[in-house]
Motif scaffolding. Structure first.
Motif, PDB file in Angstrom:
ATOM      1  N   GLU A 197      68.393   4.814  37.358  1.00 33.97           N
ATOM      2  CA  GLU A 197      68.569   3.854  38.449  1.00 33.97           C
ATOM      3  C   GLU A 197      68.498   4.526  39.817  1.00 33.97           C
ATOM      4  OE1 GLU A 197      72.162   1.701  37.655  1.00 33.97           O
ATOM      5  OE2 GLU A 197      71.263   0.549  36.018  1.00 33.97           O
ATOM      6  N   ARG A 199      63.491   1.986  41.489  1.00 34.07           N
ATOM      7  CA  ARG A 199      62.775   1.092  40.583  1.00 34.07           C
ATOM      8  C   ARG A 199      61.280   1.373  40.673  1.00 34.07           C
ATOM      9  NH1 ARG A 199      61.836  -1.452  35.963  1.00 34.07           N
ATOM     10  NH2 ARG A 199      60.458  -3.257  36.227  1.00 34.07           N
ATOM     11  N   ASN A 237      63.798   5.355  36.273  1.00 34.21           N
ATOM     12  CA  ASN A 237      64.282   3.978  36.175  1.00 34.21           C
ATOM     13  C   ASN A 237      65.607   3.894  35.441  1.00 34.21           C
ATOM     14  OD1 ASN A 237      62.162   2.848  37.563  1.00 34.21           O
ATOM     15  ND2 ASN A 237      61.016   2.231  35.747  1.00 34.21           N
TER      16      ASN A 237
END
Length: 229
Positions: free
Chosen positions: A201, A204, A198
């Protein structure tokens, strides 16, 4: 509670230091440092996940825990709490909720948080949480310099989470075997890997809603003991 208190204080101090250097640290340095920490988080999670001696239990725990967490919608409640805190303390900080939730998950989920809190409650030794305090303190400097003041409020999550585990440790002591701790740590390791992904990135992953999975092995082994299996 000594270890948990020190852990929370370390996060607060690190967070304030991070706020102080926020404007003095260029974005490209923040980015590379966060990427480095993310990779370290993923590696730490992988090491924890490999401790499992019953990976089928881990998989089942992830599935059941995710269903429970999704039903409760833990992620939404964490974000709601973060937004409420933002309205009170971080009106000018658009990254408040992100910092609060991200830091809370990173500092709470994992083998060190669980095992350290259990160690404190069962033996009175705080060595694991002392080490975790040092790691969390350094991490909070970087997180706060990137996300802002929301990171400091993650110390509340750490205090409550680890404090509850510590206080409950004496009650669940008869059920805590090395096997239980290994499986709980393995699940925590997988969730830590999700957190690292996460932060990078890449994808998600709703890690917060998977949190109940950590406690499924405890229920599983408790049922086995109850049934005499």
């Amino acid at each position: 509670m000594t270890g948990t208190v020190i852990n929370s204080v370390a996060i607060i101090l690190g967070g304030f230091i991070g706020l102080l250097i926020k404007n003095g640290l260029k974005d490209r340095f923040k980015t590379i440092i966060m990427q480095g920490i993310s990779l370290s988080v993923i590696t730490t999670g992988l090491m924890g996940a490999l401790k499992s001696e019953n990976f089928l239990l881990v998989i089942i725990s992830i599935v059941i825990g995710s269903i429970i967490g999704e039903g409760i919608n833990i992620d939404n409640k964490l974000n709601t709490l973060g937004n409420w805190l933002e309205s009170k303390f971080g009106r000018r900080d658009t990254e408040f909720s992100k910092g609060f939730v991200t830091a809370s998950l990173i500092f709470c989920v994992g083998a060190m948080a669980i095992m350290g809190a259990l160690e404190s409650g069962l033996t009175g030794s705080h060595q694991t949480l002392f080490v975790k305090s040092a790691l969390d303190g350094v991490s909070s400097i970087i997180f706060a310099s990137t996300f802002g003041i929301g990171v400091i409020f993650s110390s509340i999550s750490v205090f409550i989470y680890q404090g509850v585990i510590t206080m409950l440790a004496s009650i669940i002591k008869p059920f805590l075997t090395p096997n239980i701790i290994n499986e709980m740590s393995a699940i925590g390791g997988i969730l830590i890997m999700g957190i690292g992904i996460n932060v990078l990135e890449l994808k998600r992953i709703n890690v917060a809603n998977m949190l109940p999975a950590i406690f499924i092995p405890l229920i599983y082994f408790a049922i086995k003991v109850f049934l005499g299996l």
